[in-house]
Every structure is written in structure tokens, then in C-alpha cells.
Design a protein around this motif. Structure first.
Motif, PDB file in Angstrom:
ATOM      1  N   GLN A 234       0.826  -1.206   0.000  1.00 42.09           N
ATOM      2  CA  GLN A 234       0.000   0.000   0.000  1.00 42.09           C
ATOM      3  C   GLN A 234       0.864   1.261   0.000  1.00 42.09           C
ATOM      4  OE1 GLN A 234      -2.597   0.201   3.335  1.00 42.09           O
ATOM      5  NE2 GLN A 234      -3.532   2.146   2.737  1.00 42.09           N
ATOM      6  N   ALA A 235       1.962   1.237   0.801  1.00 45.36           N
ATOM      7  CA  ALA A 235       2.828   2.415   0.864  1.00 45.36           C
ATOM      8  C   ALA A 235       3.517   2.650  -0.481  1.00 45.36           C
ATOM      9  CB  ALA A 235       3.873   2.226   1.961  1.00 45.36           C
ATOM     10  N   LEU A 236       3.987   1.548  -1.102  1.00 44.87           N
ATOM     11  CA  LEU A 236       4.644   1.712  -2.398  1.00 44.87           C
ATOM     12  C   LEU A 236       3.656   2.189  -3.458  1.00 44.87           C
ATOM     13  CD1 LEU A 236       6.942  -1.457  -2.386  1.00 44.87           C
ATOM     14  CD2 LEU A 236       7.594   0.924  -1.997  1.00 44.87           C
ATOM     15  N   ALA A 237       2.412   1.668  -3.384  1.00 45.71           N
ATOM     16  CA  ALA A 237       1.412   2.131  -4.339  1.00 45.71           C
ATOM     17  C   ALA A 237       1.103   3.610  -4.140  1.00 45.71           C
ATOM     18  CB  ALA A 237       0.135   1.283  -4.194  1.00 45.71           C
ATOM     19  N   GLU A 238       0.964   4.006  -2.884  1.00 42.45           N
ATOM     20  CA  GLU A 238       0.725   5.434  -2.619  1.00 42.45           C
ATOM     21  C   GLU A 238       1.896   6.279  -3.088  1.00 42.45           C
ATOM     22  OE1 GLU A 238      -0.009   5.689   1.513  1.00 42.45           O
ATOM     23  OE2 GLU A 238      -2.047   4.842   1.420  1.00 42.45           O
ATOM     24  N   GLU A 239       3.125   5.749  -2.909  1.00 50.41           N
ATOM     25  CA  GLU A 239       4.296   6.493  -3.371  1.00 50.41           C
ATOM     26  C   GLU A 239       4.270   6.648  -4.887  1.00 50.41           C
ATOM     27  OE1 GLU A 239       7.887   8.495  -2.855  1.00 50.41           O
ATOM     28  OE2 GLU A 239       6.457   7.771  -1.352  1.00 50.41           O
ATOM     29  N   ALA A 240       3.903   5.593  -5.573  1.00 52.79           N
ATOM     30  CA  ALA A 240       3.844   5.685  -7.032  1.00 52.79           C
ATOM     31  C   ALA A 240       2.742   6.647  -7.476  1.00 52.79           C
ATOM     32  CB  ALA A 240       3.600   4.292  -7.621  1.00 52.79           C
ATOM     33  N   ALA A 241       1.574   6.591  -6.784  1.00 53.65           N
ATOM     34  CA  ALA A 241       0.490   7.516  -7.136  1.00 53.65           C
ATOM     35  C   ALA A 241       0.892   8.962  -6.871  1.00 53.65           C
ATOM     36  CB  ALA A 241      -0.770   7.158  -6.347  1.00 53.65           C
ATOM     37  N   ARG A 242       1.568   9.177  -5.742  1.00 55.20           N
ATOM     38  CA  ARG A 242       1.991  10.544  -5.442  1.00 55.20           C
ATOM     39  C   ARG A 242       3.013  11.050  -6.454  1.00 55.20           C
ATOM     40  NH1 ARG A 242       5.856  12.733  -2.113  1.00 55.20           N
ATOM     41  NH2 ARG A 242       6.563  10.670  -1.432  1.00 55.20           N
ATOM     42  N   LYS A 243       3.936  10.131  -6.839  1.00 54.58           N
ATOM     43  CA  LYS A 243       4.925  10.534  -7.839  1.00 54.58           C
ATOM     44  C   LYS A 243       4.247  10.894  -9.156  1.00 54.58           C
ATOM     45  CE  LYS A 243       9.115   8.964 -10.123  1.00 54.58           C
ATOM     46  NZ  LYS A 243      10.096   7.855 -10.268  1.00 54.58           N
ATOM     47  N   ALA A 244       3.215  10.082  -9.566  1.00 52.74           N
ATOM     48  CA  ALA A 244       2.500  10.396 -10.805  1.00 52.74           C
ATOM     49  C   ALA A 244       1.777  11.726 -10.703  1.00 52.74           C
ATOM     50  CB  ALA A 244       1.506   9.268 -11.114  1.00 52.74           C
ATOM     51  N   ALA A 245       1.162  11.990  -9.519  1.00 49.50           N
ATOM     52  CA  ALA A 245       0.472  13.269  -9.336  1.00 49.50           C
ATOM     53  C   ALA A 245       1.451  14.426  -9.404  1.00 49.50           C
ATOM     54  CB  ALA A 245      -0.263  13.271  -7.988  1.00 49.50           C
ATOM     55  N   GLU A 246       2.639  14.252  -8.806  1.00 48.66           N
ATOM     56  CA  GLU A 246       3.629  15.318  -8.869  1.00 48.66           C
ATOM     57  C   GLU A 246       4.096  15.538 -10.304  1.00 48.66           C
ATOM     58  OE1 GLU A 246       6.714  14.260  -6.228  1.00 48.66           O
ATOM     59  OE2 GLU A 246       5.587  14.748  -4.380  1.00 48.66           O
ATOM     60  N   GLU A 247       4.258  14.460 -11.039  1.00 48.86           N
ATOM     61  CA  GLU A 247       4.685  14.601 -12.437  1.00 48.86           C
ATOM     62  C   GLU A 247       3.630  15.337 -13.247  1.00 48.86           C
ATOM     63  OE1 GLU A 247       7.257  14.279 -15.608  1.00 48.86           O
ATOM     64  OE2 GLU A 247       7.572  13.801 -13.483  1.00 48.86           O
ATOM     65  N   GLU A 248       2.336  15.001 -13.008  1.00 45.93           N
ATOM     66  CA  GLU A 248       1.256  15.676 -13.716  1.00 45.93           C
ATOM     67  C   GLU A 248       1.208  17.151 -13.348  1.00 45.93           C
ATOM     68  OE1 GLU A 248      -1.944  16.106 -16.297  1.00 45.93           O
ATOM     69  OE2 GLU A 248      -0.517  14.461 -16.006  1.00 45.93           O
ATOM     70  N   ALA A 249       1.380  17.453 -12.050  1.00 52.79           N
ATOM     71  CA  ALA A 249       1.379  18.853 -11.624  1.00 52.79           C
ATOM     72  C   ALA A 249       2.547  19.608 -12.246  1.00 52.79           C
ATOM     73  CB  ALA A 249       1.437  18.937 -10.100  1.00 52.79           C
ATOM     74  N   ARG A 250       3.726  18.952 -12.318  1.00 54.80           N
ATOM     75  CA  ARG A 250       4.871  19.621 -12.926  1.00 54.80           C
ATOM     76  C   ARG A 250       4.638  19.886 -14.412  1.00 54.80           C
ATOM     77  NH1 ARG A 250       9.035  18.086 -15.781  1.00 54.80           N
ATOM     78  NH2 ARG A 250       8.434  15.902 -15.654  1.00 54.80           N
ATOM     79  N   ARG A 251       4.000  18.894 -15.075  1.00 55.09           N
ATOM     80  CA  ARG A 251       3.742  19.094 -16.501  1.00 55.09           C
ATOM     81  C   ARG A 251       2.776  20.255 -16.726  1.00 55.09           C
ATOM     82  NH1 ARG A 251      -0.094  17.785 -19.753  1.00 55.09           N
ATOM     83  NH2 ARG A 251      -1.215  16.631 -18.150  1.00 55.09           N
ATOM     84  N   LYS A 252       1.719  20.311 -15.887  1.00 50.35           N
ATOM     85  CA  LYS A 252       0.773  21.420 -16.017  1.00 50.35           C
ATOM     86  C   LYS A 252       1.435  22.759 -15.732  1.00 50.35           C
ATOM     87  CE  LYS A 252      -3.438  18.811 -14.930  1.00 50.35           C
ATOM     88  NZ  LYS A 252      -4.577  18.687 -14.017  1.00 50.35           N
ATOM     89  N   ALA A 253       2.316  22.795 -14.734  1.00 45.35           N
ATOM     90  CA  ALA A 253       3.003  24.046 -14.412  1.00 45.35           C
ATOM     91  C   ALA A 253       3.883  24.487 -15.579  1.00 45.35           C
ATOM     92  CB  ALA A 253       3.842  23.869 -13.141  1.00 45.35           C
ATOM     93  N   GLU A 254       4.551  23.498 -16.233  1.00 44.14           N
ATOM     94  CA  GLU A 254       5.392  23.854 -17.381  1.00 44.14           C
ATOM     95  C   GLU A 254       4.535  24.392 -18.525  1.00 44.14           C
ATOM     96  OE1 GLU A 254       7.554  20.380 -18.324  1.00 44.14           O
ATOM     97  OE2 GLU A 254       8.988  20.567 -16.625  1.00 44.14           O
ATOM     98  N   GLU A 255       3.379  23.773 -18.748  1.00 50.89           N
ATOM     99  CA  GLU A 255       2.509  24.267 -19.815  1.00 50.89           C
ATOM    100  C   GLU A 255       2.022  25.677 -19.501  1.00 50.89           C
ATOM    101  OE1 GLU A 255      -0.581  21.445 -20.215  1.00 50.89           O
ATOM    102  OE2 GLU A 255       0.659  19.894 -21.174  1.00 50.89           O
ATOM    103  N   GLU A 256       1.631  25.921 -18.240  1.00 50.19           N
ATOM    104  CA  GLU A 256       1.184  27.269 -17.875  1.00 50.19           C
ATOM    105  C   GLU A 256       2.305  28.278 -18.027  1.00 50.19           C
ATOM    106  OE1 GLU A 256      -0.308  26.992 -13.962  1.00 50.19           O
ATOM    107  OE2 GLU A 256      -2.143  25.893 -14.486  1.00 50.19           O
ATOM    108  N   GLU A 257       3.519  27.873 -17.639  1.00 51.63           N
ATOM    109  CA  GLU A 257       4.649  28.791 -17.787  1.00 51.63           C
ATOM    110  C   GLU A 257       4.940  29.072 -19.259  1.00 51.63           C
ATOM    111  OE1 GLU A 257       7.733  31.255 -16.516  1.00 51.63           O
ATOM    112  OE2 GLU A 257       6.062  30.324 -15.416  1.00 51.63           O
ATOM    113  N   ARG A 258       4.835  28.016 -20.075  1.00 51.11           N
ATOM    114  CA  ARG A 258       5.076  28.222 -21.511  1.00 51.11           C
ATOM    115  C   ARG A 258       4.009  29.148 -22.103  1.00 51.11           C
ATOM    116  NH1 ARG A 258       4.238  23.491 -22.990  1.00 51.11           N
ATOM    117  NH2 ARG A 258       6.258  22.678 -22.310  1.00 51.11           N
ATOM    118  N   ALA A 259       2.722  28.945 -21.700  1.00 48.33           N
ATOM    119  CA  ALA A 259       1.651  29.817 -22.206  1.00 48.33           C
ATOM    120  C   ALA A 259       1.854  31.248 -21.735  1.00 48.33           C
ATOM    121  CB  ALA A 259       0.297  29.286 -21.728  1.00 48.33           C
ATOM    122  N   ARG A 260       2.307  31.403 -20.470  1.00 47.80           N
ATOM    123  CA  ARG A 260       2.529  32.755 -19.964  1.00 47.80           C
ATOM    124  C   ARG A 260       3.641  33.457 -20.744  1.00 47.80           C
ATOM    125  NH1 ARG A 260       5.970  35.165 -16.870  1.00 47.80           N
ATOM    126  NH2 ARG A 260       7.121  33.229 -16.466  1.00 47.80           N
TER     127      ARG A 260
END
Length: 882
Positions: free
Chosen positions: A126-152
Motif C-alpha cells: 500500500q505504501a509503495l502504491a501510494e508512493e507511485a500515485a503521489r509521484k504520478a500526481a507530482e509529475e502531472e502537476a509539474r507538466r501542467k506548471a510547465e505548460e502554464e509557464e510556456r503559455a505565460r
């Protein structure tokens, strides 16, 4: 995401580190330590291994039973009484069979371990699964931030490009209009210029030259209109630029929503300390976007001294005092903004509010000064022994020392007794010996104890005709506590009733055995009057000193002990110091307790000034800031400023401690305050000549207190009585006592005007005895009952006027009519009252003597019987004494 260690992963999962390392080893990962890093690939491999192992464990069959149940039965018998009610014959009983059944189930250990392993594996999965989910969420957030920065960035670039095109069009339009206006002005001015040229050509023919008048008014008006148009065009262009920058800022703000700050950017305001910044410049844009929201709470390192008020602590944490008081109320502590807190309480409050406490030691300066004092670890040289003369009062201690010094010290002592420590050093055939003469009165116990601690050898003086007395035994205890050898001097051997064997016998009861009797203590018979045995005593002291091999260090900063201190008129505070190590010189900076100063002069016991004093030499030191307490250590320091800081710190600490003790609300103090109205109090203001005498006198007077009368020392000090002491005695309704001191002129006038009770004393006996008599007069007298007569009742008569009248025979003493009586029956008091009548035949009499018959009527009591006894007594008041 950054790699984490094995220990951190085990903490997050909630399993031991050793178990996690074992599972990683089973998963095929290389063996590693607890602090080794775990990468994402290692986590994935471990997760896959655990899933496989967990799936296999579920499908396997465990051979044999997983649990076993044991049953046990036990039989017993109880004997109970039967239900019969017969009273005769043996008691009948009946037997009851009791069966006890027990059942206990045991589970196989492998099953329990398998369940624990399964549960741990599930937690880890469960901990490893949560770690993987959190890592995926962080990657998605980073990608969105990069897109927003590029649009800005693209929006900013588009806005800049549009602004640049608008500016170029505006410049082109302005340049075109400027050219058209220039051509129109040139066409309008051309005819006038030709006319002016003709006129100027005609004027050149004349002989006298004419001064140039400048351009015509029409030309100046055309130029002014041109400049006005240029200014309006520049303002319009600046306005368009500001609008374009505002659009860019709004787009940027939408892309960076929520990123505001509470801290001012480096640009700050454009007005303070410099030029005004234009709104459209780069600095203006920096000011406009200079605030960012804090991402974490501000954690400060709060320095905390040993004592700090609530307001100061709140200021150091940059919070309001009300918030700190609220937090203290949550902790169950009620406090005000000016209340002092100790260091531990303040540290707990700082930690509760999320800051880091930094404990400060106010004694850092003191520790630095003490560490700077050289330790006596240099070359050691031989030094003179320090000998203390001890014994009972009036056994000849000072007279013995007087004979040794060839002076008349004893004749100068008040009442012939010593009341302070005297220090002297004398030259003998065996070398230099330093003598300390201590008082023998019982009130000077602390001074004798202090003398025993400073000494190398104790000379115990015992009178040959008086033997061992209370202060003699006390001196032996002090010497034993200080672990110093004793030399006994049996004094007054010149008297006819001298008995040295009696002295040896009495001292042997205190484990002081003479060498003649197989002990280790030297006994020397001496006479301070004739000089008998003085040389033998000095030889015994020198022999004992040689056996002890006394040494000291001279090449170091001087250290010593204060023997006595006093106020000298014209010289200020003076202190008698015994140097123990080093050499004390004039000009040295000394520190002693709460006082410090530079040595202005050194005076020996003969009143002569000396330049220095070595180990075991007593000297009087001048130049201190105040009176140090007797027994305080004296040390020479290098820096006078640091010595002053240490003295001020010790003084403030002593003051805070005294105030804290006064404010402490203890139960016994509350009870004593409730009883103050019922207890008589004698207030005293005591002034003495030296510190030791003042200390001993105050303690002796306080010891006179009892349950009914309490002695309270309002104030005590050293030096002459001044006007402030008189005013204090007047305000507190106290007696003013001067011990070997006198009042100055202003104080005498104040005493005459105010009527304060002033007493002078030179001998401690007189002070204690007079105050004891005064306190005894304040005690309630003791009431005693004395039986003066006893009457035996022989017959009882009835009287119409008096009721029952007892005919009695006086068997003891006398019975008086005015005294109270008791009626006794079988030696037990049954009534207590007074006589109503006492008659002899028909006459009323006042008293009846023993062996005489009389009639007695008891007031308000008619149950007198034959055989009773009537006891007559009187109450006597007896004056009480302490």
C-alpha cells in the motif's frame, strides 16, 4: 522525487528496519545499510517481489492443524453444613461434588508469523502504491506548471510584439506628420524671408552697421506651435505604452494566480532614499510584482536568559503578548505581561509556539573570569602553617597568644573576651607561624567553624582548673569536620587547683587521646601568665607542620579567604584577608563575592603598610567597593571591567533570590501571618563593628524567640549608626542596638527628637541578657493552683435559708471563705465553685484552721454527702523567664 533511505521507507511503512532489509534481500536487491538510498527501480522490484510472494502464500496449504484446543476437567468436594436446626448432638454436614472444566486454544506460531508477514506485506504494498500515485500526481502537476509557464511566456512575447508594432506605427505616424508640418511652415515663411533679405541688402549700403533683431514674431509662434504638438504626441505615446504594459501584467497575473508575498522586493518604494521611479520603467515593474506568499511558517531562534518577562519573550518571538498569555493559560499558568518566567518555562512556551529556544547562561562572564584565574599548579614552595586557637570562653586563648606576640591584645578586648577573629603572624625559632584567634562564646559558633576550615592545625586551649566545657567539645567537632590535627594546650598550670590528668580524662571521652596514653594528640601544659611551656608549644606546632609538609604556589594569581570585614572611618570598607596562594600586591584587581576593587593599600596586624603578602600571611586590604561577607573567596583578576560585571551579576542574582523568597507563598508563612496578631513581636535594628560580630549577634538574638514572643531583625549592618538607621527604627517601632559602635551627630539629634530606644553594648553577654529580660516581661505569667486546706464532711444539716450545710472537720491546712473550693467524692472532683458561708458555731468567720470543726455552705450545690471532702485552693501567678 528524490531518493529516500531504507530507514525513512521503513518508518513510512511502519515496519522494523531489519525486516525491510530482509525483504529487500529476498527480492534480489544488493545488501545495503539502513542509511543507504532506495531508488524508484528498487521500490518497483520490491513491490513486484512482495506481490508474487504474497500471492503464493495465499494459495499454499499449511500442512498439519493450524490450531489445537485442549480441554481439562478437575473434580473436588466441598463440605457444607446441613439444613437441620437441632441444638443437640454433633453438627451434620453434607458433601457436594464440584467439577471444573477448562478449555484453552493454541494457534500454531507459523500461522501467526504468516499473518504478520502478510499484514506487513500489505502495508508495504500500500505504501509503495501510494508512493507511485503521489509521484504520478507530482509529475502531472509539474507538466501542467510547465505548460502554464510556456503559455505565460508566449502571452508575454505576443504582448511585447504588439506593443513594439504599435510603438513603431506611432513613431512612423509622428515622423510623417512632423515632415508635413515642417514643409507647410517652410512654404509659409519663404515670402517673408525674401522680403527680409531685400531689406537687409539695402541696409548694407549705409555706413553705420545695424544690430541683428532676431527672428520675427511669426517665426517664433510657428516654432511654439510645433513644440506643443511634439509634447502632446510624446504624452500620447507614453499613454499607449502604459496601456500595453497593463495588459501584459493582467495576463501574467492570470498565469500566476495566488503567488503573492508579504515581503517587500529589493526595489521597495521609489520615493524613500532615492529618485521617484516611473510607473512604466523596469524598476516600476519590479515594485509592482515584488510580493510573494510565504511558503512555510517563520521559525526563529529565540535567545532565553535565566529570567525573562512575558512581554520581553513575546517581543523576541515577534508576537503579541496577549497571544503568549493565552498560550500560558492553556498550559494552566496565569501570568501578567510583567511577570518573570524562569528559563525552563520560557523554553517550553517557545517550543509550543513553533520556535527554537536558545538557552543563555547569565553566568558566562563569571565562568570566563573564574576560568581565567590561574590554577595553582606551578612550582610549590614551603609555607608557614596556619594555626587556629580554639576553646571555651575565658580559658586563656587570647592571653596565650598575647604572651607569644608580646603584646597586650587581651587587655584591649571588651569584657576580657574575644568577639571577632584576630589574625597574626609571628617569627619563632622554628619559622613563621600564622595564628587565628577565634571567640569562645556560644554565639560565635559560625566564626569558630569558619576558623577551623581555614586552618592547618588547631590548638585546643583547655583550662587546667575548669576542664572540658561545652565550647571545648564544639571546637573538637569543628576540627574533626575540617579534618585538621589537634594540639592540646592545658592552660593555667600556675593555679594551685590545676589538674591536667582530669583534662586528659575528660578529653579521652571525646576521643582525644594523649600520646602519653597511647594516642596521637600532643598535650602541652602551659601558663599564659608565667610563660611556662610556651616554647614546647611552639615546638609541637612546628613538628606537626613539618609532618604535614605544607606547600603553596607563589607564581600564580593570588587567592585567599576573607576572615573579617568592617567599615573604617576615613578608609572605607576594609577586609582582613588570609592569602593562600600567590602573592597579593598593591594595585591588583580583586574580586570577592559581590564586591570588587583595586588594592589601594595592604596593612599588617601591627598597622604598618606593606607592598605585598605571600601565602599564609594575613593582611588588611583597602580599596574594595563594599563589605564582603566573612568566609568569601578572594581572587585576583586581570580585567577590572569584567570583575565589575561579575560583581554586579552576583549582586543582582542575590537580590532576585531574596525577592523570590519573599514572594513565595508557603503554607507555614500564611499560618504565621494569621497568628501575628496573637504573637508579640520585638523588632530590632542591629549595627556592629565587624561583619562576624554582627552575624553572631543577630543569630543569638533571633534564637531568643519563642511561641509567644518573636524577635525580628528589621535590618543589620556594619558601621556607625546613622540617621537612616534611626528613621528605620522609628518607622518599624524597633529597638536600636549598637554593638561596639556609636551614633553620629545627626543620628543622635534624630534619636532625641523621635524618642527611639537606643542601646549601646560592648559585650555580647549584656546584649543577650538584657533582651532576654525584656522578652521575659512580655510573656504571659504562669497560673498555678496551690491547695491550702482540706475539710472532711462529718454530717449534713438542712437550713431553711442556706439549704444543705455540711458539718466539717478541717484535717489539713486552712479553709478561707474567699478562696475557690472543689467537692471531692471518692477522690474524684464532682463540683467546683466557691463557699457561700463559713461558720464557727453561730458566728461567720473568714478562715478556719486545721483540727477545728465548722459549718460550710457550698454555693449553688446542695448534694453534699457524708464522707465527701471539700478542697480549698488559691491561684498564684508566677513570672515566666526564657
Amino acid at each position: 522525487m528524490a531518493d529516500i533511505t531504507v530507514r525513512e521507507l521503513a518508518t513510512a511503512v511502519g515496519i522494523p528496519v531489519d525486516r525491510l532489509l530482509h525483504q529487500m534481500g529476498e527480492a534480489g536487491l544488493a545488501s545495503r545499510e539502513a542509511d543507504a538510498a532506495v531508488s524508484d527501480e528498487d521500490k518497483a522490484a520490491l513491490l513486484a517481489h512482495l506481490r508474487d510472494a504474497h500471492g503464493n502464500a495465499e494459495g499454499e496449504e499449511v500442512p498439519g492443524p493450524k490450531k489445537i484446543t485442549l480441554k481439562r476437567k478437575s473434580h473436588s468436594q466441598l463440605k457444607l453444613p446441613s439444613g437441620g436446626t437441632g441444638t443437640r448432638g454433633p453438627r451434620q454436614t453434607r458433601t457436594v461434588n464440584v467439577e471444573v472444566r477448562k478449555k484453552r486454544t493454541y494457534v500454531k506460531r507459523t500461522v501467526v508469523e504468516a499473518e504478520e508477514t502478510k499484514r506487513e506485506a500489505e502495508l508495504l504494498i500500500q505504501a509503495l502504491a501510494e508512493e507511485a500515485a503521489r509521484k504520478a500526481a507530482e509529475e502531472e502537476a509539474r507538466r501542467k506548471a510547465e505548460e502554464e509557464e510556456r503559455a505565460r511566456q508566449e502571452a508575454e512575447a505576443e504582448a511585447k510584439r504588439e506593443a513594439e508594432e504599435a510603438r513603431q506605427r506611432a513613431e512612423e505616424e509622428a515622423r510623417r506628420k512632423e515632415e508635413e508640418q515642417t514643409r507647410a511652415a517652410a512654404a509659409e515663411i519663404a515670402p517673408k524671408a525674401e522680403q527680409e533679405a531685400k531689406v537687409s541688402a539695402a541696409e548694407e549700403v549705409e555706413e553705420t552697421p545695424v544690430k541683428d533683431a532676431g527672428p520675427s514674431p511669426e517665426v517664433r509662434e510657428a516654432r511654439r506651435r510645433e513644440e506643443e504638438k511634439e509634447r502632446k504626441r510624446a504624452e500620447q505615446e507614453a499613454k499607449r505604452e502604459r496601456e500595453a504594459e497593463a495588459r501584459v501584467a493582467r495576463k501574467t497575473a492570470k498565469g500566476k494566480k495566488g503567488r503573492q508575498s508579504l515581503s517587500v522586493a529589493p526595489g521597495k518604494s521609489g520615493r524613500r532614499g532615492g529618485k521617484r521611479v516611473a510607473a512604466g520603467s523596469d524598476a516600476g515593474r519590479q515594485i509592482q510584482h515584488g510580493f510573494e506568499r510565504p511558503t512555510a511558517p517563520m521559525v526563529r531562534e529565540v535567545p532565553i536568559p535565566e529570567t525573562i518577562t512575558v512581554g520581553e519573550l513575546a517581543q523576541k518571538m515577534s508576537i503579541k503578548a496577549a497571544l503568549l498569555i493565552k498560550e500560558m493559560m492553556k498550559q494552566g499558568v496565569m501570568a501578567t505581561i510583567n511577570q518573570s518566567l524562569d528559563q525552563e518555562t520560557a523554553a517550553l512556551l517557545v517550543e509550543e509556539l513553533g520556535h527554537k529556544p536558545k538557552l543563555l547562561s547569565e553566568s558566562a562572564v563569571e565562568e570566563e573570569v573564574l576560568s581565567s584565574v590561574d590554577t595553582p599548579d606551578g612550582e610549590r614552595v614551603a609555607r608557614a602553617p596556619v594555626v587556629t586557637i580554639m576553646g571555651h570562653v575565658d580559658h586563656g586563648k587570647t592571653s596565650l597568644l598575647d604572651y607569644i606576640r608580646r603584646t597586650k591584645v587581651a587587655s584591649g578586648e571588651a569584657g576580657g573576651i574575644t568577639q571577632h577573629i584576630g589574625a597574626y603572624h609571628v617569627e619563632t625559632d622554628g619559622g613563621v607561624i600564622t595564628f587565628l584567634d577565634t571567640p569562645g562564646h556560644e554565639a560565635f559558633t559560625a566564626m569558630r567553624a569558619r576558623g577551623a576550615k581555614l586552618t592547618d592545625i588547631v590548638v585546643l586551649v583547655v583550662s587546667a582548673d575548669d576542664g572540658v566545657m561545652p565550647q571545648t567539645a564544639e571546637a573538637i567537632k569543628h576540627a574533626r569536620a575540617a579534618e585538621v590535627p589537634i594540639v592540646v594546650a592545658i592552660n593555667k598550670m600556675d593555679k594551685p587547683d590545676a589538674d591536667p590528668d582530669r583534662v586528659k580524662q575528660e578529653l579521652s571521652q571525646h576521643e582525644v587521646i594523649s600520646e602519653d596514653w597511647g594516642g596521637d594528640v600532643q598535650f602541652v601544659p602551659v601558663s599564659a601568665k608565667t610563660g611556662m611551656g610556651i616554647e614546647e608549644l611552639l615546638e609541637a606546632i612546628s613538628l606537626q607542620a613539618e609532618l604535614m609538609e605544607l606547600t603553596a604556589v607563589e607564581d600564580c594569581q593570588a587567592t585567599g579567604v576573607v576572615l573579617e570585614s568592617s567599615l573604617d572611618k576615613g578608609r572605607g570598607p576594609v577586609a582582613t584577608v588570609l592569602v593562600q596562594n600567590g602573592i597579593l600586591k598593591r594595585g591588583d584587581v580583586v574580586l570577592s563575592g559581590k564586591e570588587y576593587g583595586r588594592v589601594r593599600a595592604l596593612i599588617d596586624e601591627n598597622g604598618k603598610r606593606v607592598d605585598k603578602a605571600g601565602p599564609s600571611i594575613p593582611v588588611v586590604v583597602l580599596g574594595l567597593s563594599g563589605l564582603p561577607n566573612a568566609g568569601e573567596d578572594v581572587m585576583v583578576v586581570k580585567d577590572e571591567r569584567k570583575a565589575r560585571e561579575v560583581a554586579e551579576y552576583r549582586s543582582s542574582k542575590h537580590r532576585d533570590t531574596r525577592l523570590a523568597q519573599q514572594k513565595a507563598a508557603k503554607m507555614e508563612n500564611l499560618f504565621s501571618q494569621m497568628q501575628e496578631d496573637q504573637v508579640n513581636t520585638v523588632n530590632l535594628v542591629v549595627k556592629a563593628d565587624v561583619q562576624g560580630s554582627a552575624e553572631a549577634l543577630q543569630q543569638a538574638l533571633v534564637d531568643l524567640s519563642s511561641d509567644e514572643v518573636r524577635v525580628n531583625i528589621v535590618a543589620g549592618g556594619v558601621g556607625a549608626i546613622n540617621e537612616s538607621d534611626v528613621n528605620l527604627a522609628l518607622a518599624s517601632n524597633a529597638l536600636l542596638i549598637g554593638f561596639n559602635v556609636r551614633a553620629d551627630g545627626a543620628a543622635r539629634r534624630a534619636v532625641q527628637e523621635s524618642g527611639v530606644d537606643l542601646h549601646y553594648y560592648s559585650v555580647i553577654y549584656d546584649a543577650i541578657d538584657q533582651l532576654k529580660n525584656a522578652i521575659s516581661g512580655m510573656l504571659e505569667p504562669e497560673i498555678r493552683e496551690e491547695i491550702i486546706g482540706l475539710a472532711q464532711v462529718r454530717d449534713v444539716f438542712k437550713s431553711s435559708k442556706l439549704g444543705a450545710v455540711a458539718g466539717c472537720l478541717i484535717v489539713e491546712g486552712v479553709v478561707k471563705r474567699s478562696n475557690p473550693i472543689r467537692v471531692l467524692r471518692d477522690n474524684v472532683v464532682i463540683y467546683e465553685g466557691e463557699l457561700e458561708s463559713l461558720r464557727r458555731f453561730k458566728d461567720d468567720v473568714n478562715e478556719v484552721q486545721s483540727g477545728t470543726e465548722c459549718g460550710i455552705g457550698v454555693k449553688n450545690y446542695n448534694d453534699v454527702r457524708v464522707g465527701d471532702q471539700i478542697e480549698c485552693y488559691e491561684r498564684v501567678e508566677i513570672r515566666r523567664e526564657l
